[in-house]
Design a protein around this motif. Structure first.
Motif, PDB file in Angstrom:
ATOM      1  N   MET A   4     -21.325  13.036  21.354  1.00 11.83           N
ATOM      2  CA  MET A   4     -20.043  12.679  20.753  1.00 11.83           C
ATOM      3  C   MET A   4     -20.178  11.247  20.264  1.00 11.83           C
ATOM      4  SD  MET A   4     -16.962  12.954  19.751  1.00 11.83           S
ATOM      5  CE  MET A   4     -16.361  14.497  20.344  1.00 11.83           C
ATOM      6  N   SER A   5     -19.972  11.055  18.966  1.00 12.77           N
ATOM      7  CA  SER A   5     -20.017   9.720  18.368  1.00 12.77           C
ATOM      8  C   SER A   5     -18.590   9.263  18.112  1.00 12.77           C
ATOM      9  CB  SER A   5     -20.795   9.750  17.052  1.00 12.77           C
ATOM     10  OG  SER A   5     -22.131  10.134  17.285  1.00 12.77           O
ATOM     11  N   ILE A   6     -18.290   8.041  18.543  1.00 12.28           N
ATOM     12  CA  ILE A   6     -16.974   7.459  18.349  1.00 12.28           C
ATOM     13  C   ILE A   6     -17.170   6.155  17.589  1.00 12.28           C
ATOM     14  CG2 ILE A   6     -14.843   6.665  19.454  1.00 12.28           C
ATOM     15  CD1 ILE A   6     -17.182   8.434  21.684  1.00 12.28           C
ATOM     16  N   ALA A   7     -16.534   6.034  16.427  1.00 14.66           N
ATOM     17  CA  ALA A   7     -16.685   4.848  15.580  1.00 14.66           C
ATOM     18  C   ALA A   7     -15.323   4.199  15.360  1.00 14.66           C
ATOM     19  CB  ALA A   7     -17.316   5.230  14.246  1.00 14.66           C
ATOM     20  N   TYR A   8     -15.274   2.899  15.541  1.00 13.03           N
ATOM     21  CA  TYR A   8     -14.065   2.117  15.311  1.00 13.03           C
ATOM     22  C   TYR A   8     -14.302   1.255  14.077  1.00 13.03           C
ATOM     23  CZ  TYR A   8     -12.909   3.609  20.031  1.00 13.03           C
ATOM     24  OH  TYR A   8     -12.636   4.369  21.146  1.00 13.03           O
ATOM     25  N   PRO A   9     -13.766   1.661  12.907  1.00 11.95           N
ATOM     26  CA  PRO A   9     -14.027   0.944  11.659  1.00 11.95           C
ATOM     27  C   PRO A   9     -13.475  -0.482  11.675  1.00 11.95           C
ATOM     28  CG  PRO A   9     -12.940   3.045  11.232  1.00 11.95           C
ATOM     29  CD  PRO A   9     -12.909   2.825  12.705  1.00 11.95           C
ATOM     30  N   GLN A  10     -14.200  -1.362  11.017  1.00 13.43           N
ATOM     31  CA  GLN A  10     -13.733  -2.733  10.813  1.00 13.43           C
ATOM     32  C   GLN A  10     -12.429  -2.662  10.018  1.00 13.43           C
ATOM     33  OE1 GLN A  10     -14.037  -5.963  12.061  1.00 13.43           O
ATOM     34  NE2 GLN A  10     -16.226  -5.751  11.690  1.00 13.43           N
ATOM     35  N   GLN A  41     -23.366   5.077  25.663  1.00  9.82           N
ATOM     36  CA  GLN A  41     -23.842   3.812  25.098  1.00  9.82           C
ATOM     37  C   GLN A  41     -22.716   3.226  24.249  1.00  9.82           C
ATOM     38  OE1 GLN A  41     -26.781   3.962  21.837  1.00  9.82           O
ATOM     39  NE2 GLN A  41     -28.032   2.600  23.099  1.00  9.82           N
ATOM     40  N   VAL A  42     -22.564   1.913  24.323  1.00 11.10           N
ATOM     41  CA  VAL A  42     -21.568   1.200  23.524  1.00 11.10           C
ATOM     42  C   VAL A  42     -22.290   0.103  22.757  1.00 11.10           C
ATOM     43  CG1 VAL A  42     -19.506  -0.265  23.592  1.00 11.10           C
ATOM     44  CG2 VAL A  42     -19.723   1.668  25.184  1.00 11.10           C
ATOM     45  N   ARG A  43     -22.008   0.034  21.447  1.00  9.68           N
ATOM     46  CA  ARG A  43     -22.623  -0.987  20.596  1.00  9.68           C
ATOM     47  C   ARG A  43     -21.547  -1.770  19.871  1.00  9.68           C
ATOM     48  NH1 ARG A  43     -24.803   3.757  19.883  1.00  9.68           N
ATOM     49  NH2 ARG A  43     -24.239   4.055  17.704  1.00  9.68           N
ATOM     50  N   LYS A  44     -21.736  -3.072  19.779  1.00 11.04           N
ATOM     51  CA  LYS A  44     -20.807  -3.965  19.079  1.00 11.04           C
ATOM     52  C   LYS A  44     -21.396  -4.296  17.719  1.00 11.04           C
ATOM     53  CE  LYS A  44     -18.446  -8.388  19.625  1.00 11.04           C
ATOM     54  NZ  LYS A  44     -18.240  -9.536  20.532  1.00 11.04           N
ATOM     55  N   GLY A  45     -20.627  -4.030  16.645  1.00 13.80           N
ATOM     56  CA  GLY A  45     -21.095  -4.320  15.298  1.00 13.80           C
ATOM     57  C   GLY A  45     -21.246  -5.820  15.070  1.00 13.80           C
ATOM     58  N   ILE A  46     -22.394  -6.208  14.526  1.00 15.05           N
ATOM     59  CA  ILE A  46     -22.661  -7.622  14.245  1.00 15.05           C
ATOM     60  C   ILE A  46     -22.620  -7.869  12.746  1.00 15.05           C
ATOM     61  CG2 ILE A  46     -24.346  -9.482  14.413  1.00 15.05           C
ATOM     62  CD1 ILE A  46     -25.345  -8.125  16.987  1.00 15.05           C
ATOM     63  N   SER A  47     -23.408  -7.112  11.997  1.00 13.94           N
ATOM     64  CA  SER A  47     -23.434  -7.275  10.540  1.00 13.94           C
ATOM     65  C   SER A  47     -24.155  -6.104   9.906  1.00 13.94           C
ATOM     66  CB  SER A  47     -24.139  -8.582  10.153  1.00 13.94           C
ATOM     67  OG  SER A  47     -25.530  -8.486  10.394  1.00 13.94           O
ATOM     68  N   ALA A  48     -24.006  -5.987   8.594  1.00 18.09           N
ATOM     69  CA  ALA A  48     -24.818  -5.063   7.810  1.00 18.09           C
ATOM     70  C   ALA A  48     -26.191  -5.706   7.632  1.00 18.09           C
ATOM     71  CB  ALA A  48     -24.149  -4.809   6.462  1.00 18.09           C
ATOM     72  N   PRO A  49     -27.202  -4.956   7.221  1.00 15.92           N
ATOM     73  CA  PRO A  49     -28.544  -5.529   7.052  1.00 15.92           C
ATOM     74  C   PRO A  49     -28.598  -6.729   6.099  1.00 15.92           C
ATOM     75  CG  PRO A  49     -28.687  -3.150   7.019  1.00 15.92           C
ATOM     76  CD  PRO A  49     -27.222  -3.501   7.011  1.00 15.92           C
ATOM     77  N   ASP A  50     -27.698  -6.765   5.112  1.00 14.70           N
ATOM     78  CA  ASP A  50     -27.711  -7.876   4.156  1.00 14.70           C
ATOM     79  C   ASP A  50     -26.914  -9.091   4.637  1.00 14.70           C
ATOM     80  OD1 ASP A  50     -25.073  -7.071   3.886  1.00 14.70           O
ATOM     81  OD2 ASP A  50     -25.220  -6.604   1.744  1.00 14.70           O
ATOM     82  N   GLY A  51     -26.384  -9.026   5.861  1.00 10.78           N
ATOM     83  CA  GLY A  51     -25.624 -10.136   6.418  1.00 10.78           C
ATOM     84  C   GLY A  51     -24.129 -10.044   6.201  1.00 10.78           C
ATOM     85  N   PRO A  53     -20.312  -8.363   6.645  1.00 14.27           N
ATOM     86  CA  PRO A  53     -19.683  -7.876   7.879  1.00 14.27           C
ATOM     87  C   PRO A  53     -20.064  -6.429   8.207  1.00 14.27           C
ATOM     88  CG  PRO A  53     -18.083  -9.051   6.537  1.00 14.27           C
ATOM     89  CD  PRO A  53     -19.326  -8.896   5.701  1.00 14.27           C
ATOM     90  N   ALA A  54     -20.143  -6.147   9.486  1.00 12.89           N
ATOM     91  CA  ALA A  54     -20.438  -4.795   9.964  1.00 12.89           C
ATOM     92  C   ALA A  54     -19.328  -3.833   9.531  1.00 12.89           C
ATOM     93  CB  ALA A  54     -20.563  -4.788  11.479  1.00 12.89           C
ATOM     94  N   ALA A  55     -19.700  -2.611   9.246  1.00  9.94           N
ATOM     95  CA  ALA A  55     -18.718  -1.596   8.861  1.00  9.94           C
ATOM     96  C   ALA A  55     -17.859  -1.166  10.047  1.00  9.94           C
ATOM     97  CB  ALA A  55     -19.425  -0.386   8.261  1.00  9.94           C
ATOM     98  N   PHE A  56     -18.411  -1.297  11.259  1.00 10.74           N
ATOM     99  CA  PHE A  56     -17.713  -0.853  12.458  1.00 10.74           C
ATOM    100  C   PHE A  56     -17.674  -1.967  13.491  1.00 10.74           C
ATOM    101  CE2 PHE A  56     -19.523   2.891  10.448  1.00 10.74           C
ATOM    102  CZ  PHE A  56     -18.395   3.692  10.323  1.00 10.74           C
ATOM    103  N   VAL A  57     -16.521  -2.128  14.125  1.00 12.75           N
ATOM    104  CA  VAL A  57     -16.364  -3.085  15.222  1.00 12.75           C
ATOM    105  C   VAL A  57     -17.168  -2.591  16.419  1.00 12.75           C
ATOM    106  CG1 VAL A  57     -14.708  -4.078  16.857  1.00 12.75           C
ATOM    107  CG2 VAL A  57     -14.066  -3.764  14.464  1.00 12.75           C
TER     108      VAL A  57
END
Length: 102
Positions: A4-10, A41-51, A53-57
């Motif tokens: 189950m994938s849960i995404a919280y959009p920026q 697993q929980v991941r915190k969005g840092i950035s997109a590859p180009d620097g 903002p991340a698409a997801f918080v």
């Protein structure tokens, strides 16, 4: 195995309390899933590859053995799980069930 994938959009002006999510919400969800929960697993969005903002918080994944058992847990405890979301965010999560192939 399934995931189950849960995404919280920026979202502009939105809030997300990672401490609550990690210390209260996810442990509650995994406890309610019981033996059907293989890992989470929980991941915190840092950035997109180009620097930019991340698409997801936040992105979270919960690996399970059985979709039907997962759905039974949601039938029994879904109101509790969904009701807890307001305690850590005002973002509407996106949910997706995946089959793990590799």
């Amino acid at each position: 195995m399934y995931c189950m994938s849960i995404a919280y959009p920026q979202t502009a002006g939105a809030s997300f309390d990672f401490s609550y999510y990690l210390e209260q919400h996810m442990p509650m969800v995994t406890r309610l899933l019981g033996d059907n929960c293989l890992k989470s697993q929980v991941r915190k969005g840092i950035s997109a590859p180009d620097g930019s903002p991340a698409a997801f918080v936040c992105l979270a994944t919960i690996w399970i053995n059985s979709i039907s058992e997962f759905q039974a847990t949601l039938t029994q405890h879904g109101a509790t799980i969904i009701g807890d979301v307001a305690n850590f965010t005002d973002i509407q999560p996106l949910l997706q069930m995946d089959e793990v192939l590799a």
